[in-house]
Design a protein around this motif. Sequence first.
Motif, PDB file in Angstrom:
ATOM      1  N   MET A 150       0.844  -1.194   0.000  1.00 43.15           N
ATOM      2  CA  MET A 150       0.000   0.000   0.000  1.00 43.15           C
ATOM      3  C   MET A 150       0.875   1.238   0.000  1.00 43.15           C
ATOM      4  O   MET A 150       1.913   1.283   0.659  1.00 43.15           O
ATOM      5  N   LYS A 151       0.371   2.268  -0.690  1.00 47.46           N
ATOM      6  CA  LYS A 151       1.102   3.523  -0.722  1.00 47.46           C
ATOM      7  C   LYS A 151       0.105   4.643  -0.995  1.00 47.46           C
ATOM      8  O   LYS A 151      -0.827   4.472  -1.791  1.00 47.46           O
ATOM      9  N   PHE A 152       0.289   5.791  -0.332  1.00 47.52           N
ATOM     10  CA  PHE A 152      -0.601   6.928  -0.585  1.00 47.52           C
ATOM     11  C   PHE A 152       0.046   8.198  -0.044  1.00 47.52           C
ATOM     12  O   PHE A 152       0.943   8.163   0.804  1.00 47.52           O
ATOM     13  N   ASP A 209      -9.388   6.367  -2.850  1.00 47.35           N
ATOM     14  CA  ASP A 209      -8.675   7.554  -2.380  1.00 47.35           C
ATOM     15  C   ASP A 209      -9.200   8.037  -1.019  1.00 47.35           C
ATOM     16  O   ASP A 209      -9.085   9.212  -0.680  1.00 47.35           O
ATOM     17  N   ASN A 245      -2.758   9.770  -4.939  1.00 46.33           N
ATOM     18  CA  ASN A 245      -1.781   8.806  -5.497  1.00 46.33           C
ATOM     19  C   ASN A 245      -1.826   7.453  -4.780  1.00 46.33           C
ATOM     20  O   ASN A 245      -0.797   6.839  -4.499  1.00 46.33           O
ATOM     21  N   GLN A 282      -2.104   3.620  -4.009  1.00 47.55           N
ATOM     22  CA  GLN A 282      -1.798   2.352  -4.671  1.00 47.55           C
ATOM     23  C   GLN A 282      -2.160   1.227  -3.712  1.00 47.55           C
ATOM     24  O   GLN A 282      -1.702   1.201  -2.575  1.00 47.55           O
ATOM     25  N   GLY A 283      -2.993   0.293  -4.187  1.00 49.34           N
ATOM     26  CA  GLY A 283      -3.398  -0.832  -3.356  1.00 49.34           C
ATOM     27  C   GLY A 283      -4.477  -0.442  -2.359  1.00 49.34           C
ATOM     28  O   GLY A 283      -4.986   0.690  -2.344  1.00 49.34           O
ATOM     29  N   SER A 284      -4.840  -1.384  -1.531  1.00 55.81           N
ATOM     30  CA  SER A 284      -5.832  -1.157  -0.474  1.00 55.81           C
ATOM     31  C   SER A 284      -5.565  -2.157   0.635  1.00 55.81           C
ATOM     32  O   SER A 284      -4.865  -3.160   0.435  1.00 55.81           O
ATOM     33  N   THR A 296       4.020  10.944   2.551  1.00 53.14           N
ATOM     34  CA  THR A 296       3.877   9.712   1.766  1.00 53.14           C
ATOM     35  C   THR A 296       3.973   8.512   2.703  1.00 53.14           C
ATOM     36  O   THR A 296       4.983   8.337   3.393  1.00 53.14           O
ATOM     37  N   ASP A 336       4.200   4.531   3.014  1.00 55.31           N
ATOM     38  CA  ASP A 336       4.592   3.349   2.244  1.00 55.31           C
ATOM     39  C   ASP A 336       4.539   2.153   3.194  1.00 55.31           C
ATOM     40  O   ASP A 336       5.326   2.075   4.138  1.00 55.31           O
TER      41      ASP A 336
END
Length: 373
Positions: free
Chosen positions: A1-3, A40, A61, A63-65, A88, A90
């Motif tokens: 996951m990343k956001f 999001d 931005n 990515q994944g959940s 960010t 990660d």
Amino acid sequence: MKFDVSSTALSSRLQVASKVIAAKNSLPILDNFLFRLEGDVLTITAADSETRLVTTVQVMNAQGSGVFALSAKNILDPLKELPEQPLTFDINDENLEIFIYFQNGKYNFIGARGDLYPQQKPLKDNAISLTMDSKVLLNGINRSLFATADDELRPVMNGIYFDIQPDNLTFVASDGRKLIRLRNSSVKSDERAAFILPKKPANLLKNILSKDEGVTMVKFDENNAHFMCDNFEMVCRLIEGRYPNYNSVIPQENPYKVTIDRVSFLTALKRVSVFSQSSSLIKLHLQTNELTIFGQDIDFSISAEERIPCQYNSPELNIGFNSTYLIEILSNISSESIVFELADPSRAGVIVPEENEENEDLLTLLMPMMLND
């Protein structure tokens, strides 16, 4: 996951939610915030054994959940000190190692498994719903919370009683010495119902609703209540038991009525009460259009007396009250003038605003203290 997420937006949500987390939890996982990333939207949950608060924040931005838990203690203070900037996150989905990157550095944590976090049980099918302006709910809590008790023997007195009628909602709180009854006629209901809201969730709602301009939906059954507003959802366990018949203790006929400027009375009380700190007893002496306030501390051989004008045309009367409670009550009223309704030195005094706010009917009651003379 990343956001990516705004540091200020995330920190402000976490600060409010953190007030749910108890100092000592029976389940170690409850020392954590639960994070759930879907699309999001990042959903943040904080809970103790009786109260649960859920809020959301927009992310970029993504990515994944997935779901992960992070120690509240570890994340709160660092974020509080960061100026506004994008963060960010990660997260390694395998070992839950978490990196938070920001402008000048990074934080590194080990998260906990989100599936260990207790799930919220749904309300029963017979749950009752009620919708009101958030400001109405906030005002009801603000006006009544200070009058709740700390009574281990009668836990029903330790919360705010919501008495729901078809044409109004009444907030009631009492500790046996003072009582607040605030009736609001803007809230309507299809049926009669009631519940008792504990102090901790009431304080949480004060925090949440002070920033909310919309409406709040309240849904409750015999055991739990669910409050939903724009940015937060809160579920809490209610105090179980039968609240006393509060209307029966309100005097219906107090023949002596005094109209006083509220601020003049309040400021005089604050000054005189300094001279009666050991007992908190202040004596009020009423005579035609004049109120005299006495305070005395025999141990320190100090005393004070102030006279203020009022509207009063009944027989002379001496009555004693606890200055702390009287100051709290007067501070809780917004009207310029108040009407003090009295009967004799042994019966409760009723204090009402001379003019109520729109849709409101406020009544406060205060038991007297015995005078020595």
